[in-house]
Write a protein that holds these residues in place. Sequence first.
Motif, PDB file in Angstrom:
ATOM      1  N   SER A  82       4.183  -1.409   5.050  1.00  0.00           N
ATOM      2  CA  SER A  82       3.246  -1.192   3.947  1.00  0.00           C
ATOM      3  C   SER A  82       2.811  -2.468   3.251  1.00  0.00           C
ATOM      4  N   LYS A 129       0.866  -1.187   0.000  1.00  0.00           N
ATOM      5  CA  LYS A 129       0.000   0.000   0.000  1.00  0.00           C
ATOM      6  C   LYS A 129       0.898   1.230   0.000  1.00  0.00           C
ATOM      7  N   GLU A 130       0.814   1.997  -1.068  1.00  0.00           N
ATOM      8  CA  GLU A 130       1.626   3.209  -1.222  1.00  0.00           C
ATOM      9  C   GLU A 130       1.092   4.318  -0.321  1.00  0.00           C
ATOM     10  N   THR A 142      -0.022   7.050  -1.135  1.00  0.00           N
ATOM     11  CA  THR A 142      -1.216   7.634  -1.757  1.00  0.00           C
ATOM     12  C   THR A 142      -2.464   6.790  -1.520  1.00  0.00           C
ATOM     13  N   GLY A 143      -2.278   5.575  -0.947  1.00  0.00           N
ATOM     14  CA  GLY A 143      -3.392   4.660  -0.738  1.00  0.00           C
ATOM     15  C   GLY A 143      -3.537   3.651  -1.857  1.00  0.00           C
ATOM     16  N   GLU A 144      -2.786   3.839  -2.922  1.00  0.00           N
ATOM     17  CA  GLU A 144      -2.827   2.938  -4.069  1.00  0.00           C
ATOM     18  C   GLU A 144      -2.097   1.632  -3.735  1.00  0.00           C
ATOM     19  N   LEU A 145      -2.630   0.524  -4.236  1.00  0.00           N
ATOM     20  CA  LEU A 145      -1.993  -0.778  -4.056  1.00  0.00           C
ATOM     21  C   LEU A 145      -1.122  -1.092  -5.263  1.00  0.00           C
ATOM     22  N   THR A 146       0.066  -1.641  -5.004  1.00  0.00           N
ATOM     23  CA  THR A 146       1.007  -1.971  -6.060  1.00  0.00           C
ATOM     24  C   THR A 146       1.535  -3.380  -5.838  1.00  0.00           C
TER      25      THR A 146
END
Length: 55
Positions: free
Chosen positions: A33, A7-8, A10-14
């Motif tokens: 994270s 989880k970045e 920014t809230g984005e998942l990668t």
Amino acid sequence: MKNYIVKEATGELTIMQVKPEQESAFLAAYEDSIVACGSSIQEVIIKFGELMKRN
């Protein structure tokens, strides 16, 4: 090679693929994270789906 869902900020998942020789540095940088990990992308996505069902 291990695969991680992270989880970045920014809230984005990668999804990140990490080579064995880079794993200790990766874990030090992203330890807080990490959402799920596994030996394949498919395994990581399945584990993530299971986590989502519990929540």
